[in-house]
Design a protein around this motif. Structure first.
Motif, PDB file in Angstrom:
ATOM      1  N   GLY A   1       6.449   3.199  -5.801  1.00 53.81           N
ATOM      2  CA  GLY A   1       5.162   3.497  -5.162  1.00 53.81           C
ATOM      3  C   GLY A   1       4.616   4.821  -5.641  1.00 53.81           C
ATOM      4  O   GLY A   1       4.764   5.180  -6.809  1.00 53.81           O
ATOM      5  N   LYS A   2       3.972   5.522  -4.734  1.00 50.76           N
ATOM      6  CA  LYS A   2       3.419   6.858  -4.978  1.00 50.76           C
ATOM      7  C   LYS A   2       2.549   6.924  -6.224  1.00 50.76           C
ATOM      8  O   LYS A   2       1.391   6.569  -6.172  1.00 50.76           O
ATOM      9  CB  LYS A   2       4.545   7.887  -5.005  1.00 50.76           C
ATOM     10  N   CYS A   3       3.090   7.307  -7.387  1.00 48.74           N
ATOM     11  CA  CYS A   3       2.234   7.569  -8.553  1.00 48.74           C
ATOM     12  C   CYS A   3       1.969   6.317  -9.386  1.00 48.74           C
ATOM     13  O   CYS A   3       1.321   6.416 -10.432  1.00 48.74           O
ATOM     14  CB  CYS A   3       2.854   8.654  -9.416  1.00 48.74           C
TER      15      CYS A   3
ATOM     16  N   ILE B   1      16.640  -1.413  -5.957  1.00 48.09           N
ATOM     17  CA  ILE B   1      16.531  -0.064  -6.520  1.00 48.09           C
ATOM     18  C   ILE B   1      15.131   0.468  -6.227  1.00 48.09           C
ATOM     19  O   ILE B   1      14.129  -0.131  -6.638  1.00 48.09           O
ATOM     20  CB  ILE B   1      16.790  -0.076  -8.050  1.00 48.09           C
ATOM     21  N   ASP B   2      15.092   1.563  -5.503  1.00 46.04           N
ATOM     22  CA  ASP B   2      13.834   2.204  -5.117  1.00 46.04           C
ATOM     23  C   ASP B   2      13.552   3.334  -6.100  1.00 46.04           C
ATOM     24  O   ASP B   2      14.191   4.382  -6.062  1.00 46.04           O
ATOM     25  CB  ASP B   2      13.981   2.718  -3.678  1.00 46.04           C
ATOM     26  N   GLU B   3      12.592   3.107  -6.977  1.00 50.32           N
ATOM     27  CA  GLU B   3      12.274   4.058  -8.060  1.00 50.32           C
ATOM     28  C   GLU B   3      11.074   4.943  -7.724  1.00 50.32           C
ATOM     29  O   GLU B   3      10.462   5.520  -8.623  1.00 50.32           O
ATOM     30  CB  GLU B   3      11.966   3.283  -9.351  1.00 50.32           C
ATOM     31  N   THR B   4      10.746   5.022  -6.447  1.00 42.37           N
ATOM     32  CA  THR B   4       9.533   5.738  -6.065  1.00 42.37           C
ATOM     33  C   THR B   4       9.533   7.189  -6.548  1.00 42.37           C
ATOM     34  O   THR B   4       8.486   7.727  -6.905  1.00 42.37           O
ATOM     35  CB  THR B   4       9.359   5.645  -4.534  1.00 42.37           C
ATOM     36  N   HIS B   5      10.684   7.835  -6.551  1.00 42.80           N
ATOM     37  CA  HIS B   5      10.773   9.202  -7.089  1.00 42.80           C
ATOM     38  C   HIS B   5      11.341   9.226  -8.503  1.00 42.80           C
ATOM     39  O   HIS B   5      10.915  10.022  -9.332  1.00 42.80           O
ATOM     40  CB  HIS B   5      11.651  10.073  -6.184  1.00 42.80           C
ATOM     41  N   THR B   6      12.308   8.351  -8.773  1.00 37.09           N
ATOM     42  CA  THR B   6      12.988   8.417 -10.076  1.00 37.09           C
ATOM     43  C   THR B   6      12.153   7.815 -11.201  1.00 37.09           C
ATOM     44  O   THR B   6      12.600   7.815 -12.354  1.00 37.09           O
ATOM     45  CB  THR B   6      14.353   7.714 -10.004  1.00 37.09           C
TER      46      THR B   6
ATOM     47  N   HIS C   1      13.847   6.346   2.281  1.00 35.50           N
ATOM     48  CA  HIS C   1      13.096   5.284   1.613  1.00 35.50           C
ATOM     49  C   HIS C   1      11.758   5.068   2.307  1.00 35.50           C
ATOM     50  O   HIS C   1      11.263   3.948   2.387  1.00 35.50           O
ATOM     51  CB  HIS C   1      13.916   3.990   1.606  1.00 35.50           C
ATOM     52  N   GLY C   2      11.182   6.165   2.809  1.00 32.15           N
ATOM     53  CA  GLY C   2       9.981   6.043   3.618  1.00 32.15           C
ATOM     54  C   GLY C   2      10.392   5.867   5.072  1.00 32.15           C
ATOM     55  O   GLY C   2      11.575   5.960   5.428  1.00 32.15           O
ATOM     56  N   THR C   3       9.411   5.576   5.917  1.00 29.56           N
ATOM     57  CA  THR C   3       9.728   5.446   7.345  1.00 29.56           C
ATOM     58  C   THR C   3      10.166   4.006   7.662  1.00 29.56           C
ATOM     59  O   THR C   3       9.613   3.333   8.529  1.00 29.56           O
ATOM     60  CB  THR C   3       8.516   5.874   8.200  1.00 29.56           C
TER      61      THR C   3
ATOM     62  N   THR D   1       0.822  -1.214   0.000  1.00 33.14           N
ATOM     63  CA  THR D   1       0.000   0.000   0.000  1.00 33.14           C
ATOM     64  C   THR D   1       0.852   1.258   0.000  1.00 33.14           C
ATOM     65  O   THR D   1       0.424   2.303  -0.479  1.00 33.14           O
ATOM     66  CB  THR D   1      -0.976  -0.041   1.196  1.00 33.14           C
ATOM     67  N   THR D   2       2.046   1.177   0.527  1.00 36.55           N
ATOM     68  CA  THR D   2       2.952   2.325   0.497  1.00 36.55           C
ATOM     69  C   THR D   2       4.334   1.855   0.065  1.00 36.55           C
ATOM     70  O   THR D   2       4.687   0.671   0.226  1.00 36.55           O
ATOM     71  CB  THR D   2       3.096   2.979   1.890  1.00 36.55           C
ATOM     72  N   ALA D   3       5.117   2.786  -0.425  1.00 34.57           N
ATOM     73  CA  ALA D   3       6.494   2.445  -0.796  1.00 34.57           C
ATOM     74  C   ALA D   3       7.307   2.093   0.448  1.00 34.57           C
ATOM     75  O   ALA D   3       8.237   1.289   0.389  1.00 34.57           O
ATOM     76  CB  ALA D   3       7.126   3.604  -1.552  1.00 34.57           C
ATOM     77  N   THR D   4       6.944   2.698   1.568  1.00 35.29           N
ATOM     78  CA  THR D   4       7.602   2.333   2.829  1.00 35.29           C
ATOM     79  C   THR D   4       7.462   0.832   3.064  1.00 35.29           C
ATOM     80  O   THR D   4       8.445   0.121   3.324  1.00 35.29           O
ATOM     81  CB  THR D   4       6.956   3.096   4.013  1.00 35.29           C
ATOM     82  N   ASP D   5       6.239   0.351   2.965  1.00 37.57           N
ATOM     83  CA  ASP D   5       6.003  -1.091   3.172  1.00 37.57           C
ATOM     84  C   ASP D   5       6.751  -1.918   2.135  1.00 37.57           C
ATOM     85  O   ASP D   5       7.344  -2.954   2.468  1.00 37.57           O
ATOM     86  CB  ASP D   5       4.503  -1.397   3.077  1.00 37.57           C
TER      87      ASP D   5
ATOM     88  N   THR E   1      17.133  11.754  -4.380  1.00 37.32           N
ATOM     89  CA  THR E   1      16.144  12.821  -4.602  1.00 37.32           C
ATOM     90  C   THR E   1      15.585  13.374  -3.311  1.00 37.32           C
ATOM     91  O   THR E   1      14.820  14.329  -3.336  1.00 37.32           O
ATOM     92  CB  THR E   1      14.937  12.295  -5.415  1.00 37.32           C
ATOM     93  N   ASN E   2      15.931  12.752  -2.197  1.00 39.86           N
ATOM     94  CA  ASN E   2      15.326  13.174  -0.939  1.00 39.86           C
ATOM     95  C   ASN E   2      16.241  14.056  -0.102  1.00 39.86           C
ATOM     96  O   ASN E   2      15.962  14.353   1.049  1.00 39.86           O
ATOM     97  CB  ASN E   2      14.868  11.951  -0.139  1.00 39.86           C
ATOM     98  N   SER E   3      17.324  14.439  -0.692  1.00 40.88           N
ATOM     99  CA  SER E   3      18.163  15.503  -0.158  1.00 40.88           C
ATOM    100  C   SER E   3      18.166  16.521  -1.289  1.00 40.88           C
ATOM    101  O   SER E   3      17.442  16.355  -2.257  1.00 40.88           O
ATOM    102  CB  SER E   3      19.573  14.973   0.078  1.00 40.88           C
TER     103      SER E   3
HETATM  104  C1  LIG Z   1      12.528   7.125  -2.635  1.00 39.18           C
HETATM  105  C2  LIG Z   1      11.370   6.933  -1.723  1.00 39.18           C
HETATM  106  N1  LIG Z   1      11.042   5.703  -1.328  1.00 39.18           N
HETATM  107  C3  LIG Z   1      10.003   5.478  -0.524  1.00 39.18           C
HETATM  108  C4  LIG Z   1       9.248   6.524  -0.050  1.00 39.18           C
HETATM  109  C5  LIG Z   1       8.093   6.237   0.861  1.00 39.18           C
HETATM  110  O1  LIG Z   1       6.875   6.482   0.253  1.00 39.18           O
HETATM  111  P1  LIG Z   1       5.572   6.430   1.139  1.00 39.18           P
HETATM  112  O2  LIG Z   1       5.639   7.632   2.034  1.00 39.18           O
HETATM  113  O3  LIG Z   1       4.461   6.527   0.141  1.00 39.18           O
HETATM  114  O4  LIG Z   1       5.586   5.167   1.894  1.00 39.18           O
HETATM  115  C6  LIG Z   1       9.557   7.820  -0.412  1.00 39.18           C
HETATM  116  C7  LIG Z   1       8.772   8.960   0.091  1.00 39.18           C
HETATM  117  O5  LIG Z   1       9.065  10.108  -0.110  1.00 39.18           O
HETATM  118  C8  LIG Z   1      10.651   8.036  -1.283  1.00 39.18           C
HETATM  119  O6  LIG Z   1      10.998   9.253  -1.675  1.00 39.18           O
END
Ligand SMILES: Cc1ncc(COP(=O)(O)O)c(C=O)c1O
Length: 458
Positions: free
Chosen positions: A290-292, A263-268, A173-175, A143-147, A235-237
């Protein structure tokens, strides 16, 4: 500009000018939003810290705008102020707010059940589409990229039998607990500020600098690392690009030392069709996005390469019975499938990415021109549809440099000024996204607003 002890200069701007701009913009903002202010006062008492999710206080405004609606690349608050939206829900709405295929899919599914804990035929369509778009992985929905990242790490530890995850200083990479570490004097430490943290995260994580293959090699040589978890671009800095050869080096080192590459492509995923991995030929063992990916409906997917999937099946078959530690009740629900299908087949298209790429190039060039015109010691960086201005003269190599280039008060004042000129950008550093429906007129308005703001600062 001569620095002064009483009025220090921050990224080329005297602190007094920053605070004057912030104060003036706060007044303008407040005057235009009596209804949002009243809503904040009324409902705010019932929410912890005044808002339903604490990130809503991260915006640099005196109180959050309450949103009435959003469509395409525009967002309108309850006071009738319409903004060009370049934040786009910090990537959740990167393809625009409520794209028509998504709205249609949600409407159709809305009356047919929202969660079953069983697959649908749409799920099978989605499996095919995911592999076509991102590569031949064995997929799961979260449900979330964190998960998704948490589950990917569990798999990596299970199949390698190793305890540690290697992450890069300044990553997000999320929480995910494992990634909440930093480098301090060359040592991995638990990040300061974590609420309720009772364990030393350095016991299960190793932190390196991005672009430092020697550091990665040294960590992998310990034999303790199950996986490298990284974004292709930080991308998160303030944004940090990989140096030539960095990703090839990561792949080679992971292979050499038997660690997995996640590889976490949630932003890229902003990079182009299939994300940065597809555009640049990366070969992750585990792919996360995740996300979009479902147009903003809470959804993430994670995929295992065939080889890792095989190892996972073997590990799963030989583990003790009981909970695997993966999965959540509402994940892989029918609404996610129809939204994934609509996004993958009708929204995440080559034409849409071409529009985003062209618009982002226009934005990056316009911002760079404004920076040059005002001789600001700043620069612009772009990854596909994602553009960022950085209040630092030269490109950044790693998380330490990125942290030093982050100037919260200056950035907040600039964000506030842009907002009052009709343009919303992300509250975390200076990130802007161009959607498939963002127009050149919107982009030019943002460039003009940025130029006007720099004229006030320099
Ligand atoms: C690269 C990356 N991975 C994972 C996440 C976590 O996404 P979510 O908050 O939807 O769980 C984020 C959130 O900003 C992110 O930037």
């Amino acid at each position: 500009m001569t620095p002064s002890l009483t009025d220090p200069v921050i990224a080329g701007v005297p602190a007094s000018r920053i605070s004057a701009l912030a104060a003036a913009e706060a007044m303008t903002y407040t005057a235009a939003r009596p209804l949002s202010q009243a809503a904040s006062k009324k409902g705010g008492l019932h929410w912890l810290d005044g808002v339903p999710m604490h990130w809503m206080t991260d915006w640099p405004q005196p109180f959050p705008a309450h949103i009435a609606s959003a469509q395409g690349a525009k967002i309108t608050d309850v006071d009738g102020n319409t903004l060009d939206d370049f934040c786009l829900g910090d990537t959740g709405s990167m393809f625009g707010h409520s794209p028509e295929p998504l709205a249609r899919a949600i409407q159709q599914q809305a009356s047919q059940g929202l969660t079953y804990m069983l697959p649908t035929t749409a799920a099978q369509d989605v499996g095919v589409l995911l592999s076509e778009r991102f590569g031949a992985f064995r997929w799961q929905v979260a449900t979330t990229a964190t998960d998704a990242n948490r589950f990917a790490l569990r798999v990596a530890r299970a199949v390698t039998g190793r305890p540690k995850v290697l992450v890069f200083n300044g990553c997000y990479h999320g929480t995910v607990d494992d990634a909440m570490v930093a480098l301090k004097d060359g040592m991995t430490v638990t990040r300061p500020g974590l609420m309720g943290q009772v364990t030393d995260l350095a016991a299960t994580a190793h932190c390196c600098e991005f672009n430092d293959l020697d550091g990665v090699k040294a960590a992998l040589e310990t034999g303790e690392v199950a996986a490298i978890l990284t974004e292709p671009v930080m991308t998160n800095s303030c944004m940090v690009l990989p140096e030539p050869g960095f990703h090839d080096g990561l792949r080679a080192l992971a292979d050499q030392y038997g660690a997995l590459l996640i590889i976490d492509e949630t932003h890229t995923i902003s990079s182009g069709l299939g994300g940065y991995s597809a555009v640049n030929g990366l070969r992750p063992d585990i792919f996360v996005v995740g996300k979009c990916v479902a147009g903003g409906l809470p959804t993430a997917v994670w995929g295992l390469s065939a080889a890792v999937a095989e190892r996972y099946v073997a590990a799963n078959a030989s583990r003790a019975s009981g909970h695997s530690g993966m999965g959540t009740t509402l994940s892989a629900n029918p609404l996610q499938f129809v939204c994934l299908r609509a996004t993958l087949s009708e929204v995440m298209t080559p034409d849409n990415y071409a529009h985003m790429e062209a618009g982002a190039a226009r934005l990056a060039a316009g911002l760079a021109d404004a920076i040059a015109k005002h001789a600001a010691p700043w620069h612009v960086v772009r990854v596909g549809a994602r553009v960022e201005f950085i209040c630092h003269p030269v490109p950044l190599r790693n998380g330490t440099e990125a942290a030093q280039a982050h100037h919260p008060d200056l950035e907040a004042a600039v964000h506030a000024a842009l907002l009052n000129r009709g343009c919303l950008i992300a509250p975390f550093h200076n990130m802007m996204l161009v959607s498939p429906v963002t127009t050149d007129a919107q982009i030019d308005r943002l460039i003009q607003a940025f130029d006007d703001t720099l004229a006030l600062l320099f």
